[in-house]
Each structure stands twice: as structure tokens, then as C-alpha cells.
Design a protein around this motif. Structure first.
Motif, PDB file in Angstrom:
ATOM      1  N   TRP A   1       0.839  -1.203   0.000  1.00  0.00           N
ATOM      2  CA  TRP A   1       0.000   0.000   0.000  1.00  0.00           C
ATOM      3  C   TRP A   1       0.872   1.249   0.000  1.00  0.00           C
ATOM      4  O   TRP A   1       0.586   2.230  -0.704  1.00  0.00           O
ATOM      5  CB  TRP A   1      -0.947   0.021   1.195  1.00  0.00           C
ATOM      6  CG  TRP A   1      -2.119  -0.904   1.084  1.00  0.00           C
ATOM      7  CD1 TRP A   1      -2.382  -1.987   1.875  1.00  0.00           C
ATOM      8  CD2 TRP A   1      -3.204  -0.836   0.143  1.00  0.00           C
ATOM      9  NE1 TRP A   1      -3.546  -2.595   1.479  1.00  0.00           N
ATOM     10  CE2 TRP A   1      -4.080  -1.907   0.407  1.00  0.00           C
ATOM     11  CE3 TRP A   1      -3.507   0.015  -0.913  1.00  0.00           C
ATOM     12  CZ2 TRP A   1      -5.238  -2.146  -0.317  1.00  0.00           C
ATOM     13  CZ3 TRP A   1      -4.671  -0.220  -1.653  1.00  0.00           C
ATOM     14  CH2 TRP A   1      -5.516  -1.288  -1.348  1.00  0.00           C
ATOM     15  N   ALA A   2       1.941   1.225   0.786  1.00  0.00           N
ATOM     16  CA  ALA A   2       2.824   2.390   0.877  1.00  0.00           C
ATOM     17  C   ALA A   2       3.553   2.661  -0.442  1.00  0.00           C
ATOM     18  O   ALA A   2       3.895   3.807  -0.740  1.00  0.00           O
ATOM     19  CB  ALA A   2       3.840   2.187   2.011  1.00  0.00           C
ATOM     20  N   ALA A   3       3.774   1.616  -1.248  1.00  0.00           N
ATOM     21  CA  ALA A   3       4.479   1.781  -2.521  1.00  0.00           C
ATOM     22  C   ALA A   3       3.597   2.381  -3.607  1.00  0.00           C
ATOM     23  O   ALA A   3       4.110   2.897  -4.603  1.00  0.00           O
ATOM     24  CB  ALA A   3       5.031   0.431  -2.985  1.00  0.00           C
ATOM     25  N   LEU A   4       2.286   2.336  -3.416  1.00  0.00           N
ATOM     26  CA  LEU A   4       1.382   2.899  -4.419  1.00  0.00           C
ATOM     27  C   LEU A   4       1.463   4.422  -4.405  1.00  0.00           C
ATOM     28  O   LEU A   4       1.789   5.024  -3.381  1.00  0.00           O
ATOM     29  CB  LEU A   4      -0.060   2.463  -4.131  1.00  0.00           C
ATOM     30  CG  LEU A   4      -0.348   0.976  -4.258  1.00  0.00           C
ATOM     31  CD1 LEU A   4      -1.815   0.697  -3.917  1.00  0.00           C
ATOM     32  CD2 LEU A   4      -0.023   0.459  -5.639  1.00  0.00           C
ATOM     33  N   PRO A   5       1.153   5.052  -5.528  1.00  0.00           N
ATOM     34  CA  PRO A   5       1.187   6.522  -5.540  1.00  0.00           C
ATOM     35  C   PRO A   5       0.120   7.103  -4.616  1.00  0.00           C
ATOM     36  O   PRO A   5      -0.935   6.495  -4.400  1.00  0.00           O
ATOM     37  CB  PRO A   5       0.892   6.877  -6.999  1.00  0.00           C
ATOM     38  CG  PRO A   5       0.302   5.665  -7.609  1.00  0.00           C
ATOM     39  CD  PRO A   5       0.753   4.490  -6.808  1.00  0.00           C
ATOM     40  N   ALA A   6       0.409   8.273  -4.080  1.00  0.00           N
ATOM     41  CA  ALA A   6      -0.566   8.972  -3.236  1.00  0.00           C
ATOM     42  C   ALA A   6      -1.663   9.542  -4.122  1.00  0.00           C
ATOM     43  O   ALA A   6      -1.424   9.891  -5.283  1.00  0.00           O
ATOM     44  CB  ALA A   6       0.119  10.088  -2.458  1.00  0.00           C
TER      45      ALA A   6
ATOM     46  N   LEU B   1       1.777   7.466 -11.945  1.00  0.00           N
ATOM     47  CA  LEU B   1       1.078   6.177 -11.994  1.00  0.00           C
ATOM     48  C   LEU B   1       2.064   5.008 -12.008  1.00  0.00           C
ATOM     49  O   LEU B   1       1.972   4.095 -12.807  1.00  0.00           O
ATOM     50  CB  LEU B   1       0.165   6.110 -13.224  1.00  0.00           C
ATOM     51  CG  LEU B   1      -1.040   7.027 -13.170  1.00  0.00           C
ATOM     52  CD1 LEU B   1      -1.756   7.032 -14.512  1.00  0.00           C
ATOM     53  CD2 LEU B   1      -1.983   6.613 -12.059  1.00  0.00           C
ATOM     54  N   ASP B   2       2.978   5.039 -11.080  1.00  0.00           N
ATOM     55  CA  ASP B   2       3.978   3.989 -10.940  1.00  0.00           C
ATOM     56  C   ASP B   2       3.697   3.263  -9.625  1.00  0.00           C
ATOM     57  O   ASP B   2       3.732   3.874  -8.561  1.00  0.00           O
ATOM     58  CB  ASP B   2       5.376   4.596 -10.936  1.00  0.00           C
ATOM     59  CG  ASP B   2       6.469   3.564 -10.788  1.00  0.00           C
ATOM     60  OD1 ASP B   2       6.187   2.350 -10.898  1.00  0.00           O
ATOM     61  OD2 ASP B   2       7.620   3.961 -10.549  1.00  0.00           O
ATOM     62  N   ALA B   3       3.408   1.998  -9.729  1.00  0.00           N
ATOM     63  CA  ALA B   3       3.083   1.215  -8.537  1.00  0.00           C
ATOM     64  C   ALA B   3       4.328   0.830  -7.746  1.00  0.00           C
ATOM     65  O   ALA B   3       4.225   0.182  -6.697  1.00  0.00           O
ATOM     66  CB  ALA B   3       2.296  -0.028  -8.927  1.00  0.00           C
ATOM     67  N   GLY B   4       5.489   1.222  -8.226  1.00  0.00           N
ATOM     68  CA  GLY B   4       6.719   0.937  -7.489  1.00  0.00           C
ATOM     69  C   GLY B   4       6.890  -0.551  -7.228  1.00  0.00           C
ATOM     70  O   GLY B   4       6.689  -1.381  -8.109  1.00  0.00           O
ATOM     71  N   ASN B   5       7.229  -0.868  -6.009  1.00  0.00           N
ATOM     72  CA  ASN B   5       7.444  -2.269  -5.614  1.00  0.00           C
ATOM     73  C   ASN B   5       6.176  -2.916  -5.074  1.00  0.00           C
ATOM     74  O   ASN B   5       6.249  -3.975  -4.456  1.00  0.00           O
ATOM     75  CB  ASN B   5       8.542  -2.358  -4.555  1.00  0.00           C
ATOM     76  CG  ASN B   5       9.894  -1.971  -5.085  1.00  0.00           C
ATOM     77  OD1 ASN B   5      10.157  -2.101  -6.272  1.00  0.00           O
ATOM     78  ND2 ASN B   5      10.753  -1.483  -4.219  1.00  0.00           N
ATOM     79  N   ALA B   6       5.041  -2.289  -5.287  1.00  0.00           N
ATOM     80  CA  ALA B   6       3.798  -2.806  -4.721  1.00  0.00           C
ATOM     81  C   ALA B   6       3.525  -4.235  -5.186  1.00  0.00           C
ATOM     82  O   ALA B   6       3.079  -5.073  -4.392  1.00  0.00           O
ATOM     83  CB  ALA B   6       2.621  -1.902  -5.091  1.00  0.00           C
ATOM     84  N   GLU B   7       3.800  -4.519  -6.454  1.00  0.00           N
ATOM     85  CA  GLU B   7       3.548  -5.875  -6.961  1.00  0.00           C
ATOM     86  C   GLU B   7       4.441  -6.903  -6.263  1.00  0.00           C
ATOM     87  O   GLU B   7       3.985  -8.017  -5.972  1.00  0.00           O
ATOM     88  CB  GLU B   7       3.747  -5.922  -8.469  1.00  0.00           C
ATOM     89  CG  GLU B   7       2.657  -5.186  -9.217  1.00  0.00           C
ATOM     90  CD  GLU B   7       2.801  -5.304 -10.723  1.00  0.00           C
ATOM     91  OE1 GLU B   7       2.945  -6.441 -11.206  1.00  0.00           O
ATOM     92  OE2 GLU B   7       2.763  -4.261 -11.386  1.00  0.00           O
TER      93      GLU B   7
ATOM     94  N   ASP C   1      -6.788  -5.129  -7.012  1.00  0.00           N
ATOM     95  CA  ASP C   1      -7.642  -4.232  -7.811  1.00  0.00           C
ATOM     96  C   ASP C   1      -6.985  -2.866  -7.982  1.00  0.00           C
ATOM     97  O   ASP C   1      -6.994  -2.299  -9.082  1.00  0.00           O
ATOM     98  CB  ASP C   1      -9.014  -4.065  -7.154  1.00  0.00           C
ATOM     99  CG  ASP C   1      -9.869  -5.312  -7.242  1.00  0.00           C
ATOM    100  OD1 ASP C   1      -9.550  -6.219  -8.039  1.00  0.00           O
ATOM    101  OD2 ASP C   1     -10.873  -5.388  -6.489  1.00  0.00           O
ATOM    102  N   ALA C   2      -6.416  -2.340  -6.915  1.00  0.00           N
ATOM    103  CA  ALA C   2      -5.768  -1.022  -6.984  1.00  0.00           C
ATOM    104  C   ALA C   2      -4.589  -1.050  -7.946  1.00  0.00           C
ATOM    105  O   ALA C   2      -4.424  -0.137  -8.776  1.00  0.00           O
ATOM    106  CB  ALA C   2      -5.327  -0.573  -5.593  1.00  0.00           C
ATOM    107  N   ILE C   3      -3.781  -2.090  -7.875  1.00  0.00           N
ATOM    108  CA  ILE C   3      -2.616  -2.202  -8.757  1.00  0.00           C
ATOM    109  C   ILE C   3      -3.072  -2.340 -10.213  1.00  0.00           C
ATOM    110  O   ILE C   3      -2.490  -1.718 -11.110  1.00  0.00           O
ATOM    111  CB  ILE C   3      -1.707  -3.368  -8.321  1.00  0.00           C
ATOM    112  CG1 ILE C   3      -1.030  -3.039  -6.988  1.00  0.00           C
ATOM    113  CG2 ILE C   3      -0.675  -3.696  -9.395  1.00  0.00           C
ATOM    114  CD1 ILE C   3      -0.265  -4.190  -6.360  1.00  0.00           C
ATOM    115  N   GLU C   4      -4.108  -3.127 -10.450  1.00  0.00           N
ATOM    116  CA  GLU C   4      -4.635  -3.276 -11.813  1.00  0.00           C
ATOM    117  C   GLU C   4      -5.185  -1.954 -12.334  1.00  0.00           C
ATOM    118  O   GLU C   4      -4.965  -1.607 -13.502  1.00  0.00           O
ATOM    119  CB  GLU C   4      -5.724  -4.350 -11.844  1.00  0.00           C
ATOM    120  CG  GLU C   4      -5.199  -5.759 -11.705  1.00  0.00           C
ATOM    121  CD  GLU C   4      -6.306  -6.802 -11.565  1.00  0.00           C
ATOM    122  OE1 GLU C   4      -7.491  -6.480 -11.801  1.00  0.00           O
ATOM    123  OE2 GLU C   4      -5.975  -7.950 -11.219  1.00  0.00           O
ATOM    124  N   ASP C   5      -5.896  -1.207 -11.493  1.00  0.00           N
ATOM    125  CA  ASP C   5      -6.432   0.096 -11.900  1.00  0.00           C
ATOM    126  C   ASP C   5      -5.309   1.072 -12.252  1.00  0.00           C
ATOM    127  O   ASP C   5      -5.404   1.811 -13.235  1.00  0.00           O
ATOM    128  CB  ASP C   5      -7.309   0.700 -10.802  1.00  0.00           C
ATOM    129  CG  ASP C   5      -8.636  -0.029 -10.628  1.00  0.00           C
ATOM    130  OD1 ASP C   5      -8.984  -0.869 -11.490  1.00  0.00           O
ATOM    131  OD2 ASP C   5      -9.316   0.247  -9.621  1.00  0.00           O
TER     132      ASP C   5
END
Length: 142
Positions: free
Chosen positions: A32-37, A60-66, A100-104
Motif C-alpha cells: 500500500w505504501a508503494a502505491l502513488p498517493a 502512476l507507478d506502482a513501485g514495488n507494490a507488486e 484491484d488497486a494495482i490493476e487500476d
């Protein structure tokens, strides 16, 4: 095997289950923290549309979230198969929400990427498609 050993095994299993749940929760928190604000994808200080799109594309970079999601799913699957979690519904729901958030974010990134390459070409087309201003000026001089 003595009763004491079986009791110790249950206690060890309980500790391992707690640690596994903590690992899943920690990985989810990191994801969650790796997702963009939200503000990063909403606010801009660009001067033109292309600047907005480039800024949005960067945001719109999910960083290391995946990667963190994968770790969470790995430990969650292991714990679930071992029947280590008394109640795993909350973890399962959070994993689904994160997926879902990462896919969006990925889908939005693709759309913004397409627009980023389309808008400059559209601008060029519109500049070339309009009436030739120089031709109007020469007509006025005659």
C-alpha cells in the motif's frame, strides 16, 4: 512422543501462525505504501496538456507494490494451506483490494501512455489542417 512435546508443538505452531500473519500484514502495508498517493495523481503544476500527461504517467507507478503483494500472497497461501489462520477473511479481502488497486493503476498508466503519444500528433494534425493564415494575408493584399 510425550504430551509435553505435543503441547510444545502446538505452541510453536501458534507462534509460527502469528508470525506468518504478521509477515502477510507487513507485506500488505509495504505494498500500500508503494502505491502513488492520491494527490500525486490528482494535482499538477504543468503548463500544458503534455506536461500534465507526463506528470501523471510518472505518478502512476506502482513501485514495488507488486513485489510486496506477491510476498503477501505467498505467505497467505502458505498459512491458509497449513490452516494456520483462525480468521483469514480480512487478509484475503485486503489482498483482493490491493490487486484491484494495482490493476487500476496499471490500466490508467496504459491509457495515459497512449494519450501521451497521441496528443502531440493530434496537435500537429490540427496545426496543419487549419486554413493557411499566410494565404489569407496574401489575398487581403491583392
Amino acid at each position: 512422543m510425550s504430551q509435553a512435546t505435543l503441547g510444545d508443538d502446538d505452541e510453536l505452531f501458534g507462534e509460527a501462525a502469528n508470525e506468518m500473519r504478521e509477515d502477510v500484514e507487513a507485506s500488505l502495508e509495504e505494498a500500500w505504501a508503494a502505491l502513488p498517493a492520491a494527490d500525486d495523481v490528482w494535482e499538477t503544476d504543468a503548463d500544458n496538456v503534455l506536461g500534465v500527461l507526463n506528470g501523471l504517467n510518472s505518478a502512476l507507478d506502482a513501485g514495488n507494490a507488486e513485489d510486496h503483494l506477491r510476498d503477501a500472497k505467498k505467505w497467505f497461501t502458505m498459512g491458509k494451506r497449513a490452516d494456520a489462520f483462525e480468521d483469514a477473511d480480512d487478509l484475503e479481502a485486503e489482498i483482493a483490494d490491493l490487486e484491484d488497486a494495482i490493476e487500476d493503476i496499471a490500466a490508467a498508466g496504459e491509457q495515459v501512455g497512449e494519450l501521451t503519444s497521441t496528443i502531440p500528433a493530434l496537435r500537429g494534425t490540427l496545426e496543419e489542417a487549419g486554413p493557411d493564415e499566410n494565404a489569407d494575408e496574401s489575398d487581403d493584399e491583392e
